[in-house]
Design a protein around this motif. Structure first.
Motif: not given
Length: 119
Positions: A21-33
């Motif tokens: 497995l690889v960790p996936a950081v998930v970010q809102q594309y337009d705000t960077g949240e």
């Protein structure tokens, strides 16, 4: 390359943990949240890249899950990148509804920790 497998050039760049497995950081594309952290294996990444829907590997259930299939809180993938070491994936998504299973917008809404060693 088989149409149902991860591009070998991408697979070769991944540095997986002992469980594959690889960790996936998930970010809102337009705000960077920053919304959440999840786990992907090669197949989850392949499905994400080919469907445009964020797909992860559930470590507790040992199965794939597509964000939003049960909750309706879909993650539409805007971009996917690997970090310089190939050991973390960054997904930039358009989040519909809550990202966290608790119903919060982000999994990081539990409150900030106190930092006492600031300058």
């Amino acid at each position: 390359m088989a149409a149902d497998s991860l591009d070998p050039a991408v697979a070769a760049r991944l540095k997986r943990n002992p469980d594959g497995l690889v960790p996936a950081v998930v970010q809102q594309y337009d705000t960077g949240e920053v919304l959440m952290l999840a786990w992907m294996n090669d197949e989850a990444l392949h499905r994400t890249l080919t469907t445009g829907r964020a797909t992860y590997w559930s470590r507790s259930r040992s199965e794939f899950w597509v964000k939003g299939d049960t909750s309706g809180h879909v993650q539409w993938v805007k971009s996917v990148a690997l970090d310089c070491d190939g050991d973390t994936i960054l997904l930039q998504v358009d989040q519909v509804g809550a990202a966290c299973h608790t119903g919060d917008r982000t999994c990081f809404d539990a409150g900030a920790l106190t930092v006492t060693g600031t300058r």
